[in-house]
Design a protein around this motif. Structure first.
Motif, PDB file in Angstrom:
ATOM      1  N   VAL A 216      53.351 -14.116  -7.377  1.00 13.07           N
ATOM      2  CA  VAL A 216      52.928 -12.807  -6.874  1.00 13.07           C
ATOM      3  C   VAL A 216      51.858 -12.918  -5.793  1.00 13.07           C
ATOM      4  N   GLY A 217      50.781 -13.667  -6.075  1.00  9.54           N
ATOM      5  CA  GLY A 217      49.672 -13.749  -5.141  1.00  9.54           C
ATOM      6  C   GLY A 217      48.867 -12.467  -5.147  1.00  9.54           C
ATOM      7  N   GLY A 218      48.402 -12.038  -3.966  1.00  9.31           N
ATOM      8  CA  GLY A 218      47.647 -10.799  -3.857  1.00  9.31           C
ATOM      9  C   GLY A 218      46.390 -10.806  -4.696  1.00  9.31           C
ATOM     10  N   ASP A 219      46.050  -9.638  -5.239  1.00  9.11           N
ATOM     11  CA  ASP A 219      44.817  -9.481  -6.009  1.00  9.11           C
ATOM     12  C   ASP A 219      44.885 -10.092  -7.411  1.00  9.11           C
ATOM     13  N   LEU A 220      46.070 -10.511  -7.835  1.00  6.40           N
ATOM     14  CA  LEU A 220      46.190 -11.075  -9.181  1.00  6.40           C
ATOM     15  C   LEU A 220      45.803 -12.545  -9.236  1.00  6.40           C
ATOM     16  N   ALA A 221      45.855 -13.217  -8.101  1.00 12.51           N
ATOM     17  CA  ALA A 221      45.694 -14.669  -8.105  1.00 12.51           C
ATOM     18  C   ALA A 221      44.301 -15.104  -8.567  1.00 12.51           C
ATOM     19  N   GLU A 222      43.246 -14.470  -8.024  1.00 14.72           N
ATOM     20  CA  GLU A 222      41.896 -14.939  -8.362  1.00 14.72           C
ATOM     21  C   GLU A 222      41.552 -14.751  -9.838  1.00 14.72           C
ATOM     22  N   PRO A 223      41.760 -13.560 -10.432  1.00 12.12           N
ATOM     23  CA  PRO A 223      41.443 -13.459 -11.863  1.00 12.12           C
ATOM     24  C   PRO A 223      42.284 -14.400 -12.720  1.00 12.12           C
ATOM     25  N   ALA A 224      43.504 -14.659 -12.297  1.00 11.31           N
ATOM     26  CA  ALA A 224      44.329 -15.613 -13.047  1.00 11.31           C
ATOM     27  C   ALA A 224      43.779 -17.022 -12.909  1.00 11.31           C
ATOM     28  N   LEU A 225      43.326 -17.376 -11.718  1.00 15.48           N
ATOM     29  CA  LEU A 225      42.711 -18.694 -11.520  1.00 15.48           C
ATOM     30  C   LEU A 225      41.461 -18.841 -12.383  1.00 15.48           C
ATOM     31  N   ARG A 226      40.679 -17.777 -12.498  1.00 19.21           N
ATOM     32  CA  ARG A 226      39.466 -17.824 -13.324  1.00 19.21           C
ATOM     33  C   ARG A 226      39.786 -18.040 -14.807  1.00 19.21           C
ATOM     34  N   SER A 227      41.004 -17.707 -15.209  1.00 22.70           N
ATOM     35  CA  SER A 227      41.373 -17.848 -16.620  1.00 22.70           C
ATOM     36  C   SER A 227      41.766 -19.273 -16.989  1.00 22.70           C
ATOM     37  N   VAL A 235      49.938 -22.954 -10.421  1.00 27.31           N
ATOM     38  CA  VAL A 235      51.072 -23.236  -9.540  1.00 27.31           C
ATOM     39  C   VAL A 235      51.435 -21.973  -8.761  1.00 27.31           C
ATOM     40  N   SER A 236      51.302 -22.043  -7.453  1.00 30.02           N
ATOM     41  CA  SER A 236      51.629 -20.918  -6.578  1.00 30.02           C
ATOM     42  C   SER A 236      53.050 -21.087  -6.058  1.00 30.02           C
ATOM     43  N   ILE A 237      53.898 -20.064  -6.296  1.00 34.61           N
ATOM     44  CA  ILE A 237      55.292 -20.177  -5.864  1.00 34.61           C
ATOM     45  C   ILE A 237      55.744 -18.990  -5.016  1.00 34.61           C
ATOM     46  N   GLY A 238      54.821 -18.085  -4.660  1.00 37.94           N
ATOM     47  CA  GLY A 238      55.237 -16.969  -3.817  1.00 37.94           C
ATOM     48  C   GLY A 238      54.125 -15.967  -3.621  1.00 37.94           C
ATOM     49  N   PHE A 239      54.357 -15.055  -2.673  1.00 34.56           N
ATOM     50  CA  PHE A 239      53.317 -14.090  -2.306  1.00 34.56           C
ATOM     51  C   PHE A 239      53.905 -12.682  -2.178  1.00 34.56           C
ATOM     52  N   ALA A 240      54.595 -12.228  -3.215  1.00 32.57           N
ATOM     53  CA  ALA A 240      55.221 -10.908  -3.172  1.00 32.57           C
ATOM     54  C   ALA A 240      54.194  -9.802  -2.952  1.00 32.57           C
ATOM     55  N   ALA A 241      52.943 -10.016  -3.398  1.00 35.77           N
ATOM     56  CA  ALA A 241      51.889  -9.006  -3.235  1.00 35.77           C
ATOM     57  C   ALA A 241      50.913  -9.373  -2.123  1.00 35.77           C
ATOM     58  N   GLY A 242      51.242 -10.383  -1.332  1.00 32.32           N
ATOM     59  CA  GLY A 242      50.373 -10.784  -0.243  1.00 32.32           C
ATOM     60  C   GLY A 242      49.744 -12.146  -0.485  1.00 32.32           C
ATOM     61  N   ILE A 243      49.246 -12.758   0.585  1.00 31.65           N
ATOM     62  CA  ILE A 243      48.642 -14.088   0.503  1.00 31.65           C
ATOM     63  C   ILE A 243      47.189 -13.957   0.047  1.00 31.65           C
ATOM     64  N   PRO A 244      46.831 -14.570  -1.087  1.00 34.36           N
ATOM     65  CA  PRO A 244      45.463 -14.422  -1.609  1.00 34.36           C
ATOM     66  C   PRO A 244      44.482 -15.349  -0.904  1.00 34.36           C
ATOM     67  N   ARG A 245      43.198 -15.003  -0.993  1.00 33.48           N
ATOM     68  CA  ARG A 245      42.122 -15.878  -0.547  1.00 33.48           C
ATOM     69  C   ARG A 245      41.360 -16.332  -1.787  1.00 33.48           C
ATOM     70  N   LEU A 246      41.557 -17.571  -2.164  1.00 36.02           N
ATOM     71  CA  LEU A 246      40.969 -18.075  -3.394  1.00 36.02           C
ATOM     72  C   LEU A 246      39.665 -18.824  -3.101  1.00 36.02           C
ATOM     73  N   PRO A 247      38.597 -18.522  -3.855  1.00 34.07           N
ATOM     74  CA  PRO A 247      37.320 -19.239  -3.671  1.00 34.07           C
ATOM     75  C   PRO A 247      37.431 -20.665  -4.190  1.00 34.07           C
ATOM     76  N   LEU A 248      37.259 -21.635  -3.304  1.00 33.37           N
ATOM     77  CA  LEU A 248      37.431 -23.031  -3.689  1.00 33.37           C
ATOM     78  C   LEU A 248      36.348 -23.516  -4.653  1.00 33.37           C
ATOM     79  N   ASN A 249      35.252 -22.785  -4.747  1.00 32.61           N
ATOM     80  CA  ASN A 249      34.240 -23.205  -5.724  1.00 32.61           C
ATOM     81  C   ASN A 249      34.792 -23.146  -7.147  1.00 32.61           C
ATOM     82  N   LEU A 250      35.734 -22.226  -7.406  1.00 32.59           N
ATOM     83  CA  LEU A 250      36.346 -22.160  -8.736  1.00 32.59           C
ATOM     84  C   LEU A 250      37.156 -23.420  -9.016  1.00 32.59           C
ATOM     85  N   VAL A 251      37.851 -23.890  -7.998  1.00 35.04           N
ATOM     86  CA  VAL A 251      38.651 -25.097  -8.160  1.00 35.04           C
ATOM     87  C   VAL A 251      37.749 -26.288  -8.471  1.00 35.04           C
TER      88      VAL A 251
END
Length: 325
Positions: A216-227, A235-251
């Motif tokens: 999906v991407g979009g606004d769902l990606a960051e809270p999911a990454l935090r989980s 694993v990112s496989i698509g951007f149906a809701a848009g390309i997210p900007r993920l904070p690399l500090n979480l990684v």
């Protein structure tokens, strides 16, 4: 032949039923009389001229089909006239006749309808390889599936549960979550009507997720990454809701492995593992252990409506176009 043609780039409604010449048969190819085709989100992007690969109008969209072999090129072996097959390609599936590389075709198991075979390949192959080849999902692990009501999402829920994972499904409506529950999800989160996704995931997974699958991407990606727990996989496989900007500090802080996934990359870079997993998935399909969830069907003349259903995120599971009623 009759086909759903895209005369110029635009919204799904630009696609219309037309009489077009059958596609030419080239070396290494097979001509198939299409029984059914399935809609995928890249089809919408191709019609809009927004996909990473462009098809020049006019063209017949559609990337996934099933039917009966009608003709084979002289250099093709292993596929015969009369064989029932399913396959994928960039375009051409929303038509009475389609051509495809013989290597891209798979036999349809006995007793499986064209509509089921057409809906199976892209979603289940994407989900299976993402979960097993990339994420290395194991029994007992916590799996979060975003977009769990879509074609890839529901396939991932089904395959994750089959692998013995505890599946948390994240979707945008109660109906989509009902479908996910029927496919084996144990935790259901409505991100559109259930408040903060970050809080919901933290409550459901206090120790964190082992794997997040994100089509999906979009606004769902960051809270999911935090989980994701320390050392987990996103694993990112698509951007149906848009390309997210993920904070690399979480990684960095979480030691998370963030991986992008495209099916064709695995075939090129991990050919032996790719081939083995393809064979295993075909066995599961032939045995009836896994099946696609078909949420809607449209006639060939209504292909634009089928594309709109997917474009608007209203599809539950796969959307099928009936070519030969």
């Amino acid at each position: 032949m009759k086909a759903a043609q895209c005369p110029s780039y635009g919204p799904p409604e630009i696609v219309r039923l037309a009489d077009v010449s059958p596609p030419a048969l080239a070396a290494g190819q097979v001509r198939v009389r299409v029984g059914a085709a399935a809609v995928n989100f890249p089809d919408v992007l191709l019609v809009a001229g927004e996909y990473q690969i462009r098809a020049e109008p006019p063209f017949v969209p559609g990337s996934e089909f099933a039917g009966v072999v009608e003709e084979v090129a002289d250099d093709v072996s292993g596929v015969r006239v009369g064989d029932r097959v399913c396959g994928t390609g960039l375009v051409g599936a929303f038509a009475e006749l389609a051509v495809a590389s013989a290597r891209s075709l798979s036999p349809v198991p006995d007793g499986v309808e064209d509509r089921v075979a057409a809906a199976f390949g892209v979603a289940h192959r994407t989900a299976y390889h993402a979960l097993h080849t990339v994420a290395r999902l194991r029994a007992g692990q916590e799996l979060v599936v975003l977009g769990a009501g879509g074609g890839v999402g529901l396939a991932a829920v089904q395959l994750g549960a089959l692998a013995g994972a505890r599946v948390t499904a994240v979707a945008s409506s109660p109906r989509k979550l009902e479908a996910a529950e029927a496919e084996g999800a144990e935790v259901l989160i409505d991100h559109r009507h259930g408040g903060s996704l970050r809080a919901a995931l933290k409550e459901a997974l206090p120790a964190g997720a082992d794997v997040v699958l994100d089509p999906v991407g979009g606004d769902l990606a960051e809270p999911a990454l935090r989980s994701v727990r320390w050392g987990g996989r996103f694993v990112s496989i698509g951007f149906a809701a848009g390309i997210p900007r993920l904070p690399l500090n979480l990684v960095l802080l979480k030691g998370v492995n963030v991986t992008g996934f495209q099916l064709r990359d695995l075939a090129a870079h991990l050919p032996e593992e790719f081939t083995a997993n393809e064979a295993r998935l075909r066995e599961l399909f032939a045995a009836g252990t896994v099946r696609p969830y078909i949420g809607a069907e449209f006639a060939l003349a209504d292909t634009a409506a089928a594309l709109r259903c997917v474009a608007d995120g209203k599809a539950i599971g796969k959307v099928v176009v009936r070519v030969a009623d």
